[in-house]
Design a protein around this motif. Structure first.
Motif, mmCIF file in Angstrom:
data_model
loop_
_atom_site.group_PDB
_atom_site.id
_atom_site.type_symbol
_atom_site.label_atom_id
_atom_site.label_comp_id
_atom_site.label_asym_id
_atom_site.label_seq_id
_atom_site.Cartn_x
_atom_site.Cartn_y
_atom_site.Cartn_z
ATOM 1 N N ASP A 1 0.854 -1.192 0.000
ATOM 2 C CA ASP A 1 0.000 0.000 0.000
ATOM 3 C C ASP A 1 0.887 1.238 0.000
ATOM 4 O O ASP A 1 1.225 1.784 1.052
ATOM 5 C CB ASP A 1 -0.915 0.003 1.229
ATOM 6 N N ARG A 2 1.269 1.689 -1.179
ATOM 7 C CA ARG A 2 2.229 2.781 -1.296
ATOM 8 C C ARG A 2 1.743 4.095 -0.700
ATOM 9 O O ARG A 2 2.537 4.968 -0.404
ATOM 10 C CB ARG A 2 2.677 2.955 -2.752
ATOM 11 N N LYS A 3 0.444 4.235 -0.499
ATOM 12 C CA LYS A 3 -0.074 5.461 0.117
ATOM 13 C C LYS A 3 0.314 5.561 1.590
ATOM 14 O O LYS A 3 0.218 6.628 2.184
ATOM 15 C CB LYS A 3 -1.588 5.518 -0.043
ATOM 16 N N LEU B 1 11.064 13.966 -4.135
ATOM 17 C CA LEU B 1 11.045 12.788 -5.003
ATOM 18 C C LEU B 1 11.183 13.257 -6.438
ATOM 19 O O LEU B 1 10.485 14.187 -6.855
ATOM 20 C CB LEU B 1 9.712 12.033 -4.852
ATOM 21 N N THR B 2 12.092 12.635 -7.184
ATOM 22 C CA THR B 2 12.135 12.813 -8.627
ATOM 23 C C THR B 2 11.834 11.451 -9.222
ATOM 24 O O THR B 2 12.612 10.508 -9.061
ATOM 25 C CB THR B 2 13.498 13.342 -9.103
ATOM 26 N N HIS C 1 8.737 16.211 -7.137
ATOM 27 C CA HIS C 1 7.662 16.519 -6.183
ATOM 28 C C HIS C 1 8.296 16.782 -4.828
ATOM 29 O O HIS C 1 9.117 15.997 -4.365
ATOM 30 C CB HIS C 1 6.680 15.345 -6.087
ATOM 31 N N ALA C 2 7.889 17.879 -4.173
ATOM 32 C CA ALA C 2 8.450 18.256 -2.879
ATOM 33 C C ALA C 2 7.390 18.134 -1.793
ATOM 34 O O ALA C 2 6.240 18.520 -1.990
ATOM 35 C CB ALA C 2 8.984 19.681 -2.930
ATOM 36 N N GLY C 3 7.799 17.591 -0.652
ATOM 37 C CA GLY C 3 6.916 17.457 0.494
ATOM 38 C C GLY C 3 6.236 16.106 0.551
ATOM 39 O O GLY C 3 5.896 15.524 -0.482
ATOM 40 N N GLU D 1 1.071 11.528 -2.931
ATOM 41 C CA GLU D 1 0.056 11.720 -3.975
ATOM 42 C C GLU D 1 0.576 11.204 -5.315
ATOM 43 O O GLU D 1 -0.144 10.514 -6.050
ATOM 44 C CB GLU D 1 -0.309 13.202 -4.072
ATOM 45 N N LYS D 2 1.823 11.516 -5.643
ATOM 46 C CA LYS D 2 2.425 11.032 -6.883
ATOM 47 C C LYS D 2 2.509 9.508 -6.883
ATOM 48 O O LYS D 2 2.120 8.849 -7.859
ATOM 49 C CB LYS D 2 3.826 11.641 -7.073
ATOM 50 N N LEU D 3 3.023 8.928 -5.802
ATOM 51 C CA LEU D 3 3.159 7.473 -5.738
ATOM 52 C C LEU D 3 1.798 6.781 -5.834
ATOM 53 O O LEU D 3 1.659 5.749 -6.485
ATOM 54 C CB LEU D 3 3.888 7.063 -4.455
#
Length: 124
Positions: free
Chosen positions: A22-24, A36-37, A43-45, A51-53
């Protein structure tokens, strides 16, 4: 303080197990100043990262780690981790190779958080 290589191994095992289940639920590993790149998209924060994952276009995923290298980083006990492996997604028969780099920093409470995270699929 724990051995950096042991911490790196434990972190990678935990991270990918959590990601695959569960990546969330990875939010506690990041902070507001983490970055995260993912495939050149930054994506920062913690909120934006999770949210991206969570928005990645697959349901089932399984990481198979091929290599894990780590080094102590900086004067304050950071750890740099480089992982290579194969990503098994949904019902795809052929896994995708990937490389992921983590920069862990101590959180001041005896644990670590992800300060930097760079993920890249490897084609070819």
């Amino acid at each position: 303080m724990a051995n950096f290589a042991e911490v790196a191994t434990q972190f990678v095992q935990f991270y990918y197990k959590q990601f695959d289940e569960d990546r969330k639920q990875l939010a506690p590993l990041y902070r507001d100043h983490s970055m995260l790149t993912f495939e050149s998209d930054s994506h920062a924060g913690a909120l934006a990262i999770v949210e991206k994952l969570g928005s990645l276009p697959f349901e089932k995923v399984k990481h198979s780690v091929s290599t894990l290298d780590s080094q102590p980083s900086g004067e304050h006990g950071g750890i740099l981790i480089l992982v290579t492996g194969a990503l098994h997604v949904d019902e795809e028969q052929r896994p995708m190779n990937y490389s992921q780099t983590f920069q862990l920093l101590p959180d001041g409470a005896g644990s670590y958080f992800v300060y930097n995270d760079i993920f890249k699929l490897v084609f070819g």
